[in-house]
Design a protein around this motif. Structure first.
Motif, PDB file in Angstrom:
ATOM      1  N   LYS A 344       6.744  -6.368  -0.392  1.00  0.00           N
ATOM      2  CA  LYS A 344       5.739  -6.831   0.563  1.00  0.00           C
ATOM      3  C   LYS A 344       4.959  -8.024  -0.005  1.00  0.00           C
ATOM      4  CE  LYS A 344       3.626  -3.791   3.073  1.00  0.00           C
ATOM      5  NZ  LYS A 344       2.720  -2.741   3.597  1.00  0.00           N
ATOM      6  N   ARG A 345       4.696  -7.978  -1.304  1.00  0.00           N
ATOM      7  CA  ARG A 345       3.988  -9.093  -1.940  1.00  0.00           C
ATOM      8  C   ARG A 345       4.784 -10.384  -1.821  1.00  0.00           C
ATOM      9  NH1 ARG A 345       4.837 -11.153  -6.690  1.00  0.00           N
ATOM     10  NH2 ARG A 345       6.069  -9.344  -7.363  1.00  0.00           N
ATOM     11  N   ARG A 348       4.467 -11.760   1.666  1.00  0.00           N
ATOM     12  CA  ARG A 348       3.173 -12.397   1.902  1.00  0.00           C
ATOM     13  C   ARG A 348       3.097 -13.786   1.260  1.00  0.00           C
ATOM     14  NH1 ARG A 348      -0.602  -7.005   0.890  1.00  0.00           N
ATOM     15  NH2 ARG A 348      -0.447  -6.176   3.022  1.00  0.00           N
ATOM     16  N   ASN A 356      -2.415  -9.429   6.761  1.00  0.00           N
ATOM     17  CA  ASN A 356      -2.272  -8.173   7.512  1.00  0.00           C
ATOM     18  C   ASN A 356      -1.122  -8.258   8.508  1.00  0.00           C
ATOM     19  OD1 ASN A 356      -4.461  -6.899   6.222  1.00  0.00           O
ATOM     20  ND2 ASN A 356      -5.909  -7.931   7.592  1.00  0.00           N
ATOM     21  N   GLY A 359       2.100  -8.081   6.578  1.00  0.00           N
ATOM     22  CA  GLY A 359       2.376  -6.705   6.164  1.00  0.00           C
ATOM     23  C   GLY A 359       2.946  -5.873   7.299  1.00  0.00           C
ATOM     24  N   LYS A 360       2.410  -6.021   8.493  1.00  0.00           N
ATOM     25  CA  LYS A 360       2.902  -5.256   9.635  1.00  0.00           C
ATOM     26  C   LYS A 360       4.314  -5.690  10.022  1.00  0.00           C
ATOM     27  CE  LYS A 360      -1.682  -4.237  11.514  1.00  0.00           C
ATOM     28  NZ  LYS A 360      -2.639  -4.400  12.626  1.00  0.00           N
ATOM     29  N   TYR A 362       6.486  -6.938   7.917  1.00  0.00           N
ATOM     30  CA  TYR A 362       7.327  -6.413   6.837  1.00  0.00           C
ATOM     31  C   TYR A 362       7.621  -4.930   7.097  1.00  0.00           C
ATOM     32  CZ  TYR A 362       8.744  -5.032   2.108  1.00  0.00           C
ATOM     33  OH  TYR A 362       9.427  -4.511   1.019  1.00  0.00           O
ATOM     34  N   ASP A 363       6.601  -4.152   7.447  1.00  0.00           N
ATOM     35  CA  ASP A 363       6.799  -2.731   7.730  1.00  0.00           C
ATOM     36  C   ASP A 363       7.729  -2.528   8.928  1.00  0.00           C
ATOM     37  OD1 ASP A 363       5.133  -2.151   5.652  1.00  0.00           O
ATOM     38  OD2 ASP A 363       3.341  -1.882   6.896  1.00  0.00           O
ATOM     39  N   ASN A 383       5.799   2.170   2.362  1.00  0.00           N
ATOM     40  CA  ASN A 383       4.628   2.201   3.259  1.00  0.00           C
ATOM     41  C   ASN A 383       3.538   3.122   2.736  1.00  0.00           C
ATOM     42  OD1 ASN A 383       5.828   0.495   5.121  1.00  0.00           O
ATOM     43  ND2 ASN A 383       6.913   2.176   6.125  1.00  0.00           N
TER      44      ASN A 383
END
Length: 384
Positions: A344-345, A348, A356, A359-360, A362-363, A383
């Motif tokens: 996730k990093r 970003r 944010n 991140g969403k 990515y999820d 997650n």
């Protein structure tokens, strides 16, 4: 009492006859005393002189003689405009009303005012030192150029060939200096720089950026004609505008916008975000939780047909236009294919938007099975 003249030698009344006025001292003489070489006080008979004739003919008005016109002007200068009583008494032949009316009608309200034309003097122009009648300046370029030739004399009997050649060379140098002087003056005349008031009015209306550009480019004015220089400056201004527009379009492309129809929605969203950031914070009791923004209606957005239902719902909730989302999707999937896994990093760092939102997204990709995290086959581990 009337304005009168007396011979300073014999005291004879010479008001209405020809008189001699010394040009070097304030002495008036009758013709007889002048002919006899009379000398009084500081006056000498070898002084320069002027012959003053009787001016009994009219110039502007049949009721006013030329002599009365001259005396009127002298008296106005001596006693000041408006002091018509004293002017009339000294003139002797006209009332104060006649003096006032004549002066106003002839010298002020005349369509050809001023009747006595202004002399071509440095003080008679808005540009200090310029003499408009002669188109010359009080101090010219190469102002001392004449000093080298003012005393030069050619003598065919005494000049040697070497002296003659030297004088011709000096004249050539003098002429080249005159050419430079004329070049400088033509530069001023061709560009109408003497119309100072018009230039000031134009400069006051000119935008600050245009003033700075013109100030930098003036050095090239002497290399071009006025028309060419104006076209040159206008071309630079158009170039600057085009570069600004290109920069603006590149900014839109970097945010995934590829059509003008998406620009309005993007700018509206950006202005709302800017307003929220810039708005002053008001001290209120802390409220637990945060109200989510209303989903964005994307049913008419460009590129919406390329989204799945899940992706459409994601973009609406994140208030993200379809085209920027597809660009983000391509970047993340390309980086995942290159590395074999993606944190996730890393996502970003790759996508320069709200962390944010990244991140969403990515999820969402993990849950949809589009990517996998490192050292695991279960995307949900990332997650936690």
């Amino acid at each position: 009492m009337p304005y009168k003249y007396q011979c300073d030698s014999c005291n004879r009344d010479i008001t209405n006859v020809v008189r001699i006025k010394c040009a070097e001292c304030d002495v008036d003489l009758c013709v007889t005393c002048f002919s006899s070489g009379a000398e009084i006080k500081k006056h000498k008979n070898n002084h320069a002189y002027k012959i003053i004739e009787v001016c009994d003919f009219s110039i502007y008005d049949e009721d006013w003689g030329a002599d009365e016109e001259l005396i009127l002007i002298d008296l106005c200068e001596q006693y000041g405009l408006g002091n018509w009583e004293q002017i009339s008494e000294n003139l002797g032949s006209k009332t104060k009303k006649e003096c006032a009316n004549h002066y106003m009608d002839i010298y002020v309200n005349s369509p050809k005012w001023p009747y006595p034309p202004l002399q071509s003097l440095p003080a008679n122009h808005e540009i200090a030192g310029y003499m408009p009648g002669r188109k010359e300046f009080e101090t010219e370029y190469e102002n001392d150029a004449e000093q080298t030739v003012k005393d030069m004399v050619f003598d065919e009997f005494t000049d040697t060939p070497e002296e003659y050649d030297l004088k011709i060379a000096v004249l050539d140098i003098y002429n080249s200096r005159l050419d430079k002087r004329m070049e400088k003056k033509n530069f001023i005349f061709d560009r109408n720089f003497l119309d100072f008031k018009r230039i000031q009015a134009v400069e006051r209306k000119r935008p600050k950026d245009d003033k700075e550009l013109l100030s930098k480019m003036r050095v090239f004015a002497k290399l071009q004609s006025p028309t060419d220089f104006n076209n040159f400056v206008e071309g630079l201004k158009n170039e600057i505008k085009l570069k600004q527009k290109i920069k603006e379009l590149q900014h839109y492309r970097q945010n995934g916008i590829s059509s003008l129809s998406e620009v309005a929605a993007f700018e509206s969203h950006k202005s709302q975000k800017t307003y929220l950031i810039a708005s002053p914070r008001i001290s209120t009791p802390r409220i637990t939780g945060r109200k989510a923004s209303a989903p964005l209606d994307l049913k008419d957005a460009d590129g919406v047909n390329l989204l799945s239902e899940a992706e459409y719902s994601l973009c609406c909730n994140l208030r993200l236009l379809p085209k920027p989302y597809l660009v983000i999707k391509e970047k993340i999937l390309s980086e995942y294919a290159r590395l074999g896994s993606l944190k996730k990093r890393q996502a970003r760092e790759l996508i320069k938007i709200d962390v944010n939102k990244t991140g969403k997204i990515y999820d969402f990709f993990l849950s949809a099975g589009l990517i996998k995290g490192p050292n695991t086959m279960v995307s949900s581990d990332y997650n936690r």
